[in-house]
Design a protein around this motif. Structure first.
Motif, PDB file in Angstrom:
ATOM      1  N   GLY A 130     -70.794 -27.980 -50.493  1.00  0.00           N
ATOM      2  CA  GLY A 130     -71.654 -28.354 -51.148  1.00  0.00           C
ATOM      3  C   GLY A 130     -73.160 -27.291 -50.090  1.00  0.00           C
ATOM      4  N   LYS A 131     -72.752 -26.231 -49.352  1.00  0.00           N
ATOM      5  CA  LYS A 131     -73.778 -26.170 -49.091  1.00  0.00           C
ATOM      6  C   LYS A 131     -74.029 -24.171 -49.076  1.00  0.00           C
ATOM      7  N   ALA A 132     -75.171 -23.311 -49.626  1.00  0.00           N
ATOM      8  CA  ALA A 132     -75.757 -22.409 -50.657  1.00  0.00           C
ATOM      9  C   ALA A 132     -75.612 -21.438 -49.088  1.00  0.00           C
ATOM     10  N   ALA A 133     -75.391 -21.746 -48.039  1.00  0.00           N
ATOM     11  CA  ALA A 133     -75.347 -20.675 -47.470  1.00  0.00           C
ATOM     12  C   ALA A 133     -74.247 -21.034 -45.782  1.00  0.00           C
ATOM     13  N   PRO A 134     -74.042 -20.122 -45.438  1.00  0.00           N
ATOM     14  CA  PRO A 134     -72.762 -20.320 -43.714  1.00  0.00           C
ATOM     15  C   PRO A 134     -73.533 -21.239 -42.829  1.00  0.00           C
ATOM     16  N   GLU A 135     -72.635 -21.942 -42.139  1.00  0.00           N
ATOM     17  CA  GLU A 135     -72.815 -22.212 -41.122  1.00  0.00           C
ATOM     18  C   GLU A 135     -73.949 -21.373 -40.135  1.00  0.00           C
ATOM     19  N   GLN A 136     -74.911 -21.946 -39.709  1.00  0.00           N
ATOM     20  CA  GLN A 136     -75.608 -21.468 -38.409  1.00  0.00           C
ATOM     21  C   GLN A 136     -75.097 -21.366 -37.297  1.00  0.00           C
ATOM     22  N   HIS A 137     -75.667 -20.652 -35.972  1.00  0.00           N
ATOM     23  CA  HIS A 137     -74.536 -20.282 -34.811  1.00  0.00           C
ATOM     24  C   HIS A 137     -74.734 -21.240 -34.482  1.00  0.00           C
ATOM     25  N   ARG A 138     -74.328 -21.061 -33.448  1.00  0.00           N
ATOM     26  CA  ARG A 138     -74.330 -22.799 -32.853  1.00  0.00           C
ATOM     27  C   ARG A 138     -74.576 -22.140 -30.803  1.00  0.00           C
ATOM     28  N   ALA A 139     -75.847 -23.277 -30.578  1.00  0.00           N
ATOM     29  CA  ALA A 139     -76.258 -22.592 -29.227  1.00  0.00           C
ATOM     30  C   ALA A 139     -75.942 -24.034 -28.109  1.00  0.00           C
ATOM     31  N   VAL A 140     -75.920 -23.524 -27.118  1.00  0.00           N
ATOM     32  CA  VAL A 140     -75.047 -24.380 -26.251  1.00  0.00           C
ATOM     33  C   VAL A 140     -75.357 -25.571 -26.219  1.00  0.00           C
ATOM     34  N   ILE A 141     -74.578 -25.991 -26.108  1.00  0.00           N
ATOM     35  CA  ILE A 141     -74.692 -27.989 -26.450  1.00  0.00           C
ATOM     36  C   ILE A 141     -75.232 -28.617 -25.091  1.00  0.00           C
ATOM     37  N   THR A 142     -76.054 -29.189 -25.025  1.00  0.00           N
ATOM     38  CA  THR A 142     -77.127 -29.969 -24.724  1.00  0.00           C
ATOM     39  C   THR A 142     -77.441 -31.342 -25.003  1.00  0.00           C
ATOM     40  N   PRO A 143     -77.493 -32.358 -24.276  1.00  0.00           N
ATOM     41  CA  PRO A 143     -78.119 -33.285 -25.122  1.00  0.00           C
ATOM     42  C   PRO A 143     -80.136 -33.551 -26.035  1.00  0.00           C
ATOM     43  N   LEU A 144     -80.647 -32.529 -25.268  1.00  0.00           N
ATOM     44  CA  LEU A 144     -81.966 -31.777 -25.604  1.00  0.00           C
ATOM     45  C   LEU A 144     -81.695 -30.826 -27.086  1.00  0.00           C
ATOM     46  N   GLU A 145     -80.233 -30.186 -27.365  1.00  0.00           N
ATOM     47  CA  GLU A 145     -80.269 -29.208 -28.298  1.00  0.00           C
ATOM     48  C   GLU A 145     -79.626 -30.409 -29.430  1.00  0.00           C
ATOM     49  N   ILE A 146     -79.060 -31.503 -28.948  1.00  0.00           N
ATOM     50  CA  ILE A 146     -78.478 -31.911 -30.032  1.00  0.00           C
ATOM     51  C   ILE A 146     -79.839 -32.651 -30.484  1.00  0.00           C
ATOM     52  N   VAL A 147     -80.304 -33.648 -30.141  1.00  0.00           N
ATOM     53  CA  VAL A 147     -81.454 -34.216 -30.297  1.00  0.00           C
ATOM     54  C   VAL A 147     -82.180 -33.205 -31.690  1.00  0.00           C
ATOM     55  N   SER A 148     -82.736 -32.383 -31.016  1.00  0.00           N
ATOM     56  CA  SER A 148     -83.856 -30.642 -31.906  1.00  0.00           C
ATOM     57  C   SER A 148     -82.903 -30.002 -33.302  1.00  0.00           C
TER      58      SER A 148
END
Length: 254
Positions: A130-148
């Protein structure tokens, strides 16, 4: 239909593929068909781990590469299963592949051909349903990154800090050098952890921006309380690890 084995070439092939079935042989069968159709020239063998008992949906099928089965007497975690498969790997490349990955051309040969000298782990771009573009790259996982992630101004990194575990082409030397996945993780978190340990060991992560694979994502952690528990407990294990804190201090890969 799969083609019978050919004796036309005895050249060693560079990739051993590891696939784990959790009652998913119906998903594995079309994946093997695609590997046979498009990538048989680079696949030395497939190590297929049967993690839980299931009916044999592959009976009678023949491929242009051997399919070596490991049948577990009890269910194991993601990392333990692929580490077990790696013990059967004699090739310079080791591919960890989800049963629900799909592609309509040869991704493996071009991916391997693009490998830079210090690349320990490679992947194509991944397109979710269902996506038109590939998954974007992943940043380092932190609680703030997940919320952001849900914010409109969230900026994805130009180079991934880690690669999801559904399509991971490892240089066998790199995988063996860090002793593979950390088996203390059961189902989630081990993909971030192994990427961090590879980088800390001096290897790079490489994404082939011009290659694409499809992922029929199941999102089990969104539906199952048990999977959600494993997911959250794995995140806590990641954040409590020395690897995570060392990796956060590492300069961004260029």
């Amino acid at each position: 239909m799969p083609m019978p084995p050919s004796d036309s070439s005895f050249e060693p092939k560079p990739i051993t593929v590891s696939i784990v079935s959790h009652g998913q042989l119906a998903l594995v069968r079309p994946l093997l068909e695609q590997l046979d159709r498009y990538s048989h020239a680079v696949v030395e063998k497939v190590v297929l781990t049967i993690n839980i008992p299931e009916a044999d949906a592959l009976a009678g099928d023949i491929w242009r590469f051997p399919v070596e089965r490991i049948v577990n007497s009890e269910a194991k975690g993601f990392g333990a299963n692929h580490n077990g498969a790696f013990r059967h790997c004699k090739t310079p490349w080791f591919l960890v592949l989800n049963p629900d990955i799909r592609f309509d051309n040869d991704v493996l040969g071009p991916l391997r051909d693009q490998a830079a000298a210090r690349s320990g782990l490679l992947t194509p771009r991944i397109l979710e349903p269902g996506k038109a573009a590939p998954e974007q790259h992943r940043a380092v996982i932190t609680p703030l990154e997940i919320v952001s992630r849900k914010r409109h101004d969230y900026v994805r990194p130009a180079v991934p800090a880690w690669i999801p575990g559904l399509f991971m082409l490892f240089r066998s030397k790199a995988y063996g050098g860090i002793e593979g996945f950390d088996e203390r993780f059961f189902m989630y978190g081990e993909d971030f952890d192994i990427c961090a340990r590879l980088r800390l060991a001096g290897w790079n992560l490489q994404v082939a921006e011009d290659l694409l694979a499809l992922h029929d994502a199941r999102r089990a952690s969104h539906r199952s309380k048990r999977h959600l528990y494993w997911h959250l407990s794995s995140l806590l294990r990641v954040w409590a690890s020395a690897t995570f804190w060392r990796y956060r201090k590492l300069p961004t890969q260029s």
